[in-house]
Design an enzyme around this catalytic site. Structure first.
Site, mmCIF file in Angstrom:
data_model
loop_
_atom_site.group_PDB
_atom_site.id
_atom_site.type_symbol
_atom_site.label_atom_id
_atom_site.label_comp_id
_atom_site.label_asym_id
_atom_site.label_seq_id
_atom_site.Cartn_x
_atom_site.Cartn_y
_atom_site.Cartn_z
ATOM 1 C CG ASP A 158 -3.894 1.683 2.973
ATOM 2 O OD1 ASP A 158 -2.992 1.385 3.753
ATOM 3 O OD2 ASP A 158 -4.896 2.326 3.307
ATOM 4 C CG HIS A 216 -3.446 1.359 7.238
ATOM 5 N ND1 HIS A 216 -3.825 2.024 6.096
ATOM 6 C CD2 HIS A 216 -4.005 2.032 8.268
ATOM 7 C CE1 HIS A 216 -4.587 3.062 6.436
ATOM 8 N NE2 HIS A 216 -4.711 3.088 7.749
ATOM 9 C CB SER A 556 -7.708 4.765 8.225
ATOM 10 O OG SER A 556 -7.580 4.010 9.388
#
Ligand SMILES: *[C@@H]1O[C@H](CO)[C@@H](O)[C@H](O)[C@H]1NC(C)=O
Ligand SMILES: *[C@@H]1O[C@H](CO)[C@@H](O)[C@H](O)[C@H]1NC(C)=O
Ligand SMILES: *[C@@H]1O[C@H](CO)[C@@H](O)[C@H](O)[C@H]1NC(C)=O
Ligand SMILES: *[C@@H]1O[C@H](CO)[C@@H](O)[C@H](O)[C@H]1NC(C)=O
Ligand SMILES: *[C@@H]1O[C@H](CO)[C@@H](O)[C@H](O)[C@H]1NC(C)=O
Ligand SMILES: *[C@@H]1O[C@H](CO)[C@@H](O)[C@H](O)[C@H]1NC(C)=O
Ligand SMILES: *[C@@H]1O[C@H](CO)[C@@H](O)[C@H](O)[C@H]1NC(C)=O
Length: 772
Positions: A158, A216, A556
């Site tokens: 990520d 994220h 996600s």
């Protein structure tokens, strides 16, 4: 504007031979090498080049391998002095990434050992759903408290991580297993027994792992395996403990993305490292998106999809890869991350809402959501302003300059979702124009899925059906001024229906995988609270910039839930292969919700289709004891890839091994021993499907087949009774599907299921039939 760029394909007719001690292999297929999207053959770009290993090479040293890769390059440096070689991959592919021009790649195609080349592409992070912020640290439902994933290692590909976040504290964590080979590339010694590895990949150049410029990666890692973090309040109402799905699992962080996206070559390098390090599970919340511009909406074939290729190599090293299905719902046929060796994860809502209830002037109340719940708002009725109500134009989106002639000062402003303006931005524009509060109205596509977001003014996000009520109220208020207010009610549990498929979750059927039902599974992915880097403000207002938890929605976020659960299973069943873990998760999933009704689709409120939910909502406790599992091995996948019609070179770019499709009979796609069943049937037609199961329950188990026939299809199972004397015994059976000419029309889809039922287990496979 259209076609301003020429697109050209080069084809090379290659009859190349690759010599070595093994018998001479000759290829004679048409080999599409690579497309140059820009139509500029002398522009230097990064390409991923698949090559065969020289014969007898398993023992190549790193230096030998790199030299072998460099031998394909025209020379080692560019005129600028930059090295051409970006990555020399070890495990993930036989090949490398290099800076080359299109012409150079074309020339390379005639070199012995060359297999396939494709241009590096940038893939998006799957965060279309605006992060919002709230200063709290409670999360709902550690459903799986009994099992904590101790000892398992989850690799997260990520945007990096914020390593000092309390979710990555290692209190009570055991050291990583001795086999762990990862290393720690933080600039300071920040690894611990929770965060056992960290590495960054960015065009082959050094990059800091501890910079998570989007939040994220930190959030995803926290969902998968965040440590227990004791209580802060949710708006002063609810106190609780935050933890990931596998709070005792270790995390290895592979930074392959920045907030702008993730390059294929970096993704491959990250997976290459994760395989070398020996992680147990890989979590990838990146969109393996359809190839853009050039080929229209054609998805990328697996041999050019870094996530498909990388996860195949991972599977061969007994690592299960969980990949997000995408956020392109509710439209059909948009699912990505859909290779059959991947666990493809869709998103569902939970039963928690941060309630913001709209009260209309006539007394009707409509329940919405907002993360920003100011106590100073006194909930008096305000006159409603509805920009764009008459012209039905873009102004309904409350974008910049949307209010034209309309006075929104001191009013309750109605804004529709979309129009390329995020919900939070709408609030910013409303506030700037003097609006007092905002109601965000879903359009039809968003259905019942609403978000808890960090609005900058009192706001409530309402479903499409509630939006229709408000519009009708507004419409009918001709004699008196339409009024509304918002009542903030804090965190509420028990919202129904729950779980339900989020409207944004990407739907099947897959356009790429030749008929495997996708997504495989759904897991929580709406308004999920988890770790957030304190220095990354998701919005600039409500944040005090010290808050360390945040809400995020999207597939996600659903994906690391499944990665965490896979780590729990890896811990309780260390010998299960990736396919067995996947089978256990899929055949035990729930297809009914908390009220025992079919899982609903938040798009339209009806029952979710198999293309929306796959096998259903993950149920971690039943997955731990599935009774029977469906196994899959490399040779099954090779047969399957041959069945897709790929050339042998294309398949070898994925498998890294010499293969010959003519050696595999029975290459029908439906023959893959998959835990779900998906077929295409003519009318009339009859199809027989073979499946094989392994007993992982107990000795002396007897199972009976229970069928729910898809409408218009007769299903027979033979034998209908499976008897196992011992653990690990295997039995095969046939499923015979017949249509008799009175079936639904061409293109229609019909759904059913097959369950193997014993006194202790139900092993369920959805059946999807497309009529052709
Ligand atoms: C092609 O790329 C080269 C190198 O980047 C550049 O110098 C040239 O101007 C480009 N030509 C066109 C037609 O874009
Ligand atoms: C490398 O090769 C390219 C073309 O093949 C050439 O233009 C360039 O000058 C070479 N660079 C070096 C440093 O030899
Ligand atoms: C909104 O429009 C105004 C005037 O056209 C402009 O100055 C401002 O930068 C715009 N704001 C945003 C966020 O686009
Ligand atoms: C939406 O916004 C993005 C960036 O703000 C812009 O690049 C894009 O062109 C916009 N799309 C439309 C359809 O307006
Ligand atoms: C308020 O107006 C809406 C829209 O016309 C209507 O559906 C609702 O029943 C009304 N509520 C009451 C209490 O009359
Ligand atoms: C998981 O399945 C069991 C057995 O069917 C059921 O009792 C339980 O409610 C399910 N758990 C969840 C979280 O849905
Ligand atoms: C064909 O199948 C349908 C559905 O299974 C059934 O209702 C119908 O009676 C069958 N027709 C014939 C002619 O067998």
């Amino acid at each position: 504007m259209e076609k301003s760029k020429s697109v050209f394909f080069s084809f090379a007719f290659l009859f190349f031979s690759f010599s070595g001690p093994s018998p001479l292999v000759t290829f004679g297929q048409l080999l599409p090498i690579v497309e140059d999207q820009e139509g500029n053959a002398s522009r230097i770009q990064t390409y991923i080049i698949h090559v065969q290993r020289p014969a007898g090479t398993k023992l190549l040293s790193d230096a030998d391998r790199e030299n072998w890769h460099k031998s394909f390059l025209p020379n080692t440096t560019l005129d600028t002095g930059e090295p051409r070689l970006v990555y020399s991959y070890r495990n993930v592919i036989g090949g490398f990434a290099a800076r080359l021009t299109h012409d150079e790649v074309t020339a390379m195609a005639s070199v012995d050992g060359f297999l396939h080349a494709h241009r590096d592409e940038r893939l998006p992070l799957l965060t279309t759903y605006t992060p919002a912020f709230l200063g709290l640290s409670e999360r709902d439902g550690i459903w799986y408290a009994s099992c904590s994933g101790k000892g398992a290692i989850i690799g997260v590909l990520d945007t990096g991580i914020s390593p000092t976040h309390p979710s990555f504290d290692d209190k009570g964590m055991p050291p990583p297993p001795h086999e762990w080979r990862g290393h720690c590339d933080f600039r300071e010694p920040l690894c611990n027994d929770k965060l056992v590895g960290a590495a960054a990949f960015r065009g082959g150049r050094p990059a800091p792992v501890e910079t998570d410029d989007s939040g994220h990666g930190t959030h995803v890692a926290g969902v998968a395996a965040g440590s227990f973090v004791d209580g802060a309040a949710v708006l002063g109402d609810a106190k609780g403990t935050s933890a990931g799905m596998a709070p005792r699992a270790h995390l290895a962080i592979y930074k392959v993305c920045s907030k702008d996206g993730c390059d294929d070559s970096d993704i491959l390098a990250g997976i290459d490292q994760a395989i070398h390090d020996e992680v147990d599970v890989l979590s990838i919340s990146i969109g393996s998106r359809p190839r853009s511009s050039i080929a229209g909406s054609q998805p990328r074939p697996f041999y050019e999809d870094s996530i498909a290729i990388g996860s195949y190599a991972a599977t061969r090293h007994r690592i299960l890869t969980c990949v997000a299905a995408g956020n392109d719902g509710p439209y059909q046929g948009k699912v990505v991350g859909d290779a059959p060796w991947i666990l493809t994860v869709g998103a569902s809502s939970t039963d928690r809402r941060l309630r913001a209830t709209v009260r209309l002037g006539n007394g009707t109340e409509l329940d919405g959501e907002s993360a920003y719940q100011p106590s100073s708002f006194d909930s008096t009725l305000l006159p409603i302003a509805f920009p764009g109500y008459d012209d039905q134009g873009g102004r309904r989106g409350c974008g910049n300059d949307s209010f034209g002639g309309i006075d929104v000062k001191g009013k309750m402003v109605l804004c529709e979702t979309g129009y390329n303006v995020s919900n939070i931005e709408k609030g910013e524009f409303v506030k700037k124009a003097g609006g007092a509060a905002m109601i965000v109205l879903n359009q039809r596509e968003q259905g019942f899925t609403t978000f808890s977001e960090a609005h900058v003014l009192p706001a409530a996000h309402l479903s499409f059906s509630d939006a229709l009520v408000i519009e009708s109220y507004f419409d009918s208020s001709t004699n008196n001024t339409p009024m509304a207010t918002i009542i903030f009610k804090g965190t509420q549990f028990g919202s129904r229906p729950s779980p339900a498929v989020a409207s944004f979750s990407s739907r099947g059927p897959s356009l790429n995988n030749g008929g495997i039902l996708k997504p495989d599974i759904i897991g929580p992915g709406v308004n999920i609270l988890a770790a957030w880097p304190p220095n990354v403000a998701p919005t600039n207002q409500v944040s005090t910039s010290t808050s360390t938890f945040n809400f995020l929605s999207g597939t996600s976020v659903a994906t690391p839930h499944l990665s965490g659960i896979a780590a729990l299973l890896k811990n309780t069943h260390p010998h299960w292969s990736p396919a067995e873990i996947k089978s256990a998760i899929m055949t035990t999933a729930d297809r009914v919700d908390r009220d025992w009704k079919p899982i609903a689709d938040e798009y339209n409120g009806g029952a979710a289709s198999l293309f929306a939910m796959g096998a259903g909502q993950v149920n971690a406790s039943t997955a731990n004891n599935p009774g029977l599992v469906y196994e899959l091995h490399s040779h099954h996948y090779i047969r399957y890839l041959c069945g897709l019609g790929y050339t042998e070179q294309q398949i070898m770019a994925i498998t890294q091994h010499q293969i010959k499709c003519s050696n595999h009979h029975d290459i029908g796609i439906e023959r893959l021993n998959y835990p779900s069943i998906s077929v295409s049937l003519g009318s009339p037609a009859r199809k027989t499907i073979r499946r094989k199961v392994k007993n992982v329950g107990q000795d002396n188990a007897v199972y009976f087949a229970e069928i729910e026939e898809p409408a218009g299809v007769e299903v027979e199972v033979s034998p209908y009774r499976l008897e196992f004397d011992r653990l690990y015994e295997r039995r095969h059976f046939y499923v015979i599907l017949t249509t008799n000419g009175t079936t639904p029309g061409k293109g229609q889809v019909s759904e059913g299921q097959l369950s193997w039922v014993s006194s202790k287990h139900v092993v369920r496979s959805p059946i999807s039939v497309v009529f052709s």
